[in-house]
Design an enzyme around this catalytic site. Structure first.
Site, PDB file in Angstrom:
ATOM      1  N   ASP A 110      42.974  33.942  39.352  1.00  0.00           N
ATOM      2  CA  ASP A 110      42.742  33.925  40.797  1.00  0.00           C
ATOM      3  C   ASP A 110      43.807  33.082  41.496  1.00  0.00           C
ATOM      4  OD1 ASP A 110      41.456  34.544  43.135  1.00  0.00           O
ATOM      5  OD2 ASP A 110      39.881  33.038  42.912  1.00  0.00           O
ATOM      6  N   ASN A 113      37.332  44.896  43.828  1.00  0.00           N
ATOM      7  CA  ASN A 113      38.678  44.734  44.389  1.00  0.00           C
ATOM      8  C   ASN A 113      39.200  45.972  45.110  1.00  0.00           C
ATOM      9  OD1 ASN A 113      39.908  42.569  41.714  1.00  0.00           O
ATOM     10  ND2 ASN A 113      38.945  42.040  43.662  1.00  0.00           N
TER      11      ASN A 113
END
Length: 249
Positions: A25, A73
């Site tokens: 991330d 996503n």
């Protein structure tokens, strides 16, 4: 015992996790800090992935499962998603040869039906090229969602019960694990010993919820493109200080 030199004191590692999961991330924030587009961060993230994979391999880690793209996503900007879907193609051309040379084997879990043909082709070529390698397994979680994985497993189990392959009373944790996507991994190492999340976020975000039941969790503010060999050693050093009880005392 592995030792990494640092200014104040050495990082000494006596206990190496067999399976590490990483939630990679912070690529977008890394790029933003440099006044670059988000895709610039994703490219830098691939460099970090190669370096961390080789470092983990040198330590004797058996499996590295990386959260490359979640089922959620797809909600990102279309251009960014398109770029991310092309990353496996670039990864195969630029990084896989070196990983192959380092005896790394590449596998993929996730819902492959929605992936573009070029993405699937690159992943299959990487899998095929490295299938006989005996070193670290780099396991990509791509278009992966943990809850969906469990739902799919339940459906398959229910169908097998209807087909009289076994009875409901035969269902155990081990049987369920055999229906999960991670059943493609060596049996003893399917569940991560350590899960690392970069960028300072403090959640698992639907990453391996079944398999992470007894994983040690390590959160760092380091953004993924900045996560390097030293950062990996620090995470494993913290793991060395943990006492894994598995529900006991």
């Amino acid at each position: 015992m592995f030792t990494l030199r640092r200014k104040k004191q050495d990082i000494k590692l006596s206990k190496i996790p067999a399976h590490i999961g990483i939630i990679m991330d912070g690529n977008g924030r890394w790029a933003k800090k440099r006044m670059k587009p988000r895709v610039f961060g994703h490219k830098a993230g691939m460099d970090a992935l190669q370096d961390v994979t080789i470092a983990a391999s040198e330590l004797g880690v058996k499996i590295l499962t990386v959260y490359a793209f979640s089922t959620e996503n797809w909600a990102r900007p279309q251009e960014e998603v398109k770029f991310i879907m092309n990353l496996p193609v670039e990864f195969f051309d630029k990084y896989v040869p070196k990983l192959h040379k380092n005896n790394v084997r590449i596998l993929v879990i996730g819902d492959k039906e929605e992936l573009p043909a070029a993405t699937l082709d690159a992943l299959e070529r990487a899998r095929e090229l490295t299938k006989h390698n005996s070193g670290l397994i780099l396991n990509f979680a791509l278009n992966y969602g943990g809850r969906a994985e469990i739902v799919d497993a339940v459906k398959l189990i229910a169908q097998d019960v209807l087909d009289a392959r076994f009875n409901p009373g035969d269902i155990t944790e081990g049987l369920i694990a055999d229906y999960l996507m991670t059943s493609n991994l060596p049996y003893l190492y399917r569940d991560p010993d350590l899960i690392i999340r970069t960028s300072g976020e403090l959640r698992l975000s639907n990453f391996l919820p079944w398999q992470a039941a007894y994983s040690e969790l390590y959160f760092t503010d380091t953004l993924w493109p900045d996560f390097d060999k030293k950062a990996l050693y620090l995470a494993i050093e913290e793991f060395n200080h943990r006492h894994r009880r598995f529900g006991g005392v």
